[in-house]
Design an enzyme around this catalytic site. Structure first.
Site, PDB file in Angstrom:
ATOM      1  N   ASN A   9      -9.072  -1.862   8.828  1.00  0.00           N
ATOM      2  CA  ASN A   9      -8.254  -2.241   7.680  1.00  0.00           C
ATOM      3  C   ASN A   9      -8.866  -3.537   7.157  1.00  0.00           C
ATOM      4  O   ASN A   9      -8.693  -4.601   7.742  1.00  0.00           O
ATOM      5  CB  ASN A   9      -6.808  -2.459   8.146  1.00  0.00           C
ATOM      6  CG  ASN A   9      -5.886  -2.826   7.007  1.00  0.00           C
ATOM      7  OD1 ASN A   9      -6.328  -2.983   5.860  1.00  0.00           O
ATOM      8  ND2 ASN A   9      -4.611  -2.980   7.307  1.00  0.00           N
ATOM      9  N   ARG A  97      -8.437   2.298   6.155  1.00  0.00           N
ATOM     10  CA  ARG A  97      -7.320   2.241   5.219  1.00  0.00           C
ATOM     11  C   ARG A  97      -7.905   1.914   3.847  1.00  0.00           C
ATOM     12  O   ARG A  97      -8.582   0.901   3.686  1.00  0.00           O
ATOM     13  CB  ARG A  97      -6.359   1.143   5.655  1.00  0.00           C
ATOM     14  CG  ARG A  97      -5.186   1.032   4.751  1.00  0.00           C
ATOM     15  CD  ARG A  97      -4.232  -0.014   5.244  1.00  0.00           C
ATOM     16  NE  ARG A  97      -3.044   0.005   4.442  1.00  0.00           N
ATOM     17  CZ  ARG A  97      -2.007  -0.787   4.637  1.00  0.00           C
ATOM     18  NH1 ARG A  97      -2.037  -1.646   5.634  1.00  0.00           N
ATOM     19  NH2 ARG A  97      -0.958  -0.708   3.869  1.00  0.00           N
ATOM     20  N   HIS A 185       1.856   1.783   0.658  1.00  0.00           N
ATOM     21  CA  HIS A 185       2.395   1.841   2.028  1.00  0.00           C
ATOM     22  C   HIS A 185       2.539   3.283   2.499  1.00  0.00           C
ATOM     23  O   HIS A 185       3.345   3.586   3.382  1.00  0.00           O
ATOM     24  CB  HIS A 185       3.776   1.142   2.137  1.00  0.00           C
ATOM     25  CG  HIS A 185       3.692  -0.353   2.134  1.00  0.00           C
ATOM     26  ND1 HIS A 185       4.609  -1.149   1.500  1.00  0.00           N
ATOM     27  CD2 HIS A 185       2.797  -1.196   2.714  1.00  0.00           C
ATOM     28  CE1 HIS A 185       4.291  -2.426   1.662  1.00  0.00           C
ATOM     29  NE2 HIS A 185       3.195  -2.474   2.394  1.00  0.00           N
ATOM     30  N   ARG A 245       4.423 -12.242  -3.052  1.00  0.00           N
ATOM     31  CA  ARG A 245       4.392 -11.503  -4.325  1.00  0.00           C
ATOM     32  C   ARG A 245       5.779 -11.472  -4.960  1.00  0.00           C
ATOM     33  O   ARG A 245       6.780 -11.359  -4.241  1.00  0.00           O
ATOM     34  CB  ARG A 245       3.910 -10.070  -4.091  1.00  0.00           C
ATOM     35  CG  ARG A 245       2.432  -9.968  -3.822  1.00  0.00           C
ATOM     36  CD  ARG A 245       2.030  -8.558  -3.443  1.00  0.00           C
ATOM     37  NE  ARG A 245       1.614  -8.482  -2.051  1.00  0.00           N
ATOM     38  CZ  ARG A 245       1.390  -7.363  -1.387  1.00  0.00           C
ATOM     39  NH1 ARG A 245       1.542  -6.193  -1.978  1.00  0.00           N
ATOM     40  NH2 ARG A 245       1.026  -7.393  -0.114  1.00  0.00           N
ATOM     41  N   GLU A 383       0.519   2.455  11.272  1.00  0.00           N
ATOM     42  CA  GLU A 383      -0.434   2.957  10.265  1.00  0.00           C
ATOM     43  C   GLU A 383      -1.791   3.246  10.897  1.00  0.00           C
ATOM     44  O   GLU A 383      -2.482   4.180  10.505  1.00  0.00           O
ATOM     45  CB  GLU A 383      -0.590   1.914   9.149  1.00  0.00           C
ATOM     46  CG  GLU A 383       0.658   1.780   8.304  1.00  0.00           C
ATOM     47  CD  GLU A 383       0.850   0.382   7.738  1.00  0.00           C
ATOM     48  OE1 GLU A 383       1.003  -0.569   8.535  1.00  0.00           O
ATOM     49  OE2 GLU A 383       0.868   0.229   6.511  1.00  0.00           O
TER      50      GLU A 383
END
Ligand code: ADP
Length: 398
Positions: A9, A97, A185, A245, A383
């Site tokens: 990732n 990813r 996601h 964010r 993940e």
């Protein structure tokens, strides 16, 4: 010798990695190592732990080049470490990813040169993530041209959403050029969709909302374990306020910042991606733990806003499902913060949610009372395992 899959990732300044092993005759994937090479373009901090999070290495590596170490340098260091420490494990593929697969990549693919070229075209849609995801694929290809690499997309899980859930109310030619909601996601939601029946039985196939509350945060409504709607949209900036964010903001604010406050694109980007959210509102931290421990009224306001926005999105996603059978909390805050779960569930009392406080303190897995109108779960996401499974399946199919 066991075979292994390397999961990567890759971000602008770090590469997170995991290594899963499996025996040829038994495809159960087991995490053996995980770690991070952080500080790309400057001084590299290389950390590896075993599956139980015991540190095996923690060292800082200074490069000779003035511009610091690159993604390729970081992967070379990782490869050297693997070669010396994993004599009994042969890495047979790498899974990555990749944040954006656009409309075309609806499932994981072998990342050959043609695919990489297609994924480069999506860089303008995710300029802060996609180039770094691709940098790791290209760096690994140059170090190990024969190693199969698989790209797994954060957008893919949402491809099945109905068209109306993906469209903005802008002129058709713009929507058709790709300006629409993609959602992110997806690897986390896919993992939860797969794991949920073990916990919730048949309810898993009903109306489910998953709240992925980490430093990046979003929510996803699922029916039949397929994505129906989600809070992130064209970019991973939309929806909930996050660590740094802003989440959803009136687009008029951006026009105002640019026209009246004369902020440039870079300044607005920096503001909305890195200086807003929990950090911006609190002025203290993007880390929920710090905010929960703080006495500052600004920290309290940041938490209030986070919880309030989750409640608003919960209502909106419920409408997209026509009701709710199960709510799942996952990711850093969702998995570990009993306080945030409690507040979200109390606000959602109108949905018939009744929290089992004792189970909530113990982080679940089921945190609702037996007579709750909606079952509530805490399920750790994975993940990396999802990427490893996709990679395993794809290389064995080919
Ligand atoms: P990401 O993967 O998006 O970087 P994570 O899923 O690791 O983020 O979540 C990070 C967030 O989880 C941080 O805000 C951190 O403070 C929060 N977190 C982790 N543990 C706890 C805890 N025990 N209580 C509250 N928040 C927590």
């Amino acid at each position: 010798m066991n075979e292994g899959i390397l999961v990567l990732n890759s971000g602008s300044s770090s590469i997170k990695f995991s290594i899963f092993s499996y025996e040829r005759e038994n495809c159960n994937l087991n995490l053996v190592y995980k770690g991070e090479a952080e500080g790309i373009q400057s001084q590299l901090h290389f950390v590896v732990t075993d599956a139980s999070a015991t540190k095996l290495i923690d060292k800082r590596i200074k490069g000779k080049k003035a511009e610091g170490l690159s993604h390729e340098d970081a992967l070379r260091i990782l490869r050297q470490w693997l070669d010396t420490n994993m004599a009994d494990l042969k890495i047979v593929a790498a899974g990555h990813r990749v944040v954006h697969g656009g409309d075309y990549f609806t499932k994981p693919v072998i990342a050959d040169t043609t695919v990489i070229a297609e994924l480069e075209k999506l860089v303008p849609l995710a300029p802060l993530h996609q180039p770094h995801n691709l940098a790791a694929i290209k760096a690994l290809a140059s170090l190990h041209p024969d190693l199969p690499q698989v790209a797994c997309f954060d957008t893919a899980f949402h491809v099945a959403q109905p068209p109306v859930a993906k469209e903005f109310a802008i002129p058709r030619r713009l929507s058709e050029s790709g300006i629409k909601r993609y959602g992110f996601h997806g690897l986390s939601y896919e993992y939860i969709a797969k794991a949920l029946p073990k916990f919730a039985g048949a309810e898993a196939d009903g109306r489910v909302i998953v709240a992925h509350l980490g430093n990046g945060a979003s929510m996803c409504a699922m029916k039949d374990r397929q994505s129906v709607a989600t809070t992130m949209g064209f970019t991973a900036l939309d929806g909930l306020p996050m660590g740094t964010r802003s989440g959803s903001i009136d687009p008029g604010v951006i026009l105002y910042l640019m026209s009246e406050l004369e902020m440039g694109i870079d300044e607005v980007t920096e503001l909305l991606y890195y200086k807003s959210g929990l950090l911006g509102v609190s002025g203290i931290s993007n880390d929920m733990r710090e905010l929960l421990e703080s006495n500052s009224p600004h920290a309290a306001r940041a938490i209030d806003l986070f919880v309030y926005r989750i409640g608003r999105e919960l209502g909106s996603l419920c409408a997209s499902l026509g009701g709710l059978d199960a709510l799942v909390f996952t990711a850093g805050i969702g998995e570990h913060s009993e306080a945030i779960r409690k507040r979200v569930c109390e606000d959602a009392n109108w949905l018939g949610i009744s929290l089992d406080e004792h189970a909530n303190v113990k982080n679940g897995p089921m945190v609702s009372k037996d007579n709750s109108g909606v079952s509530v779960w805490v399920i750790p996401t994975d993940e990396e395992l999802m990427i490893a499974e996709h990679t395993y399946n794809l290389i064995n199919k080919n």
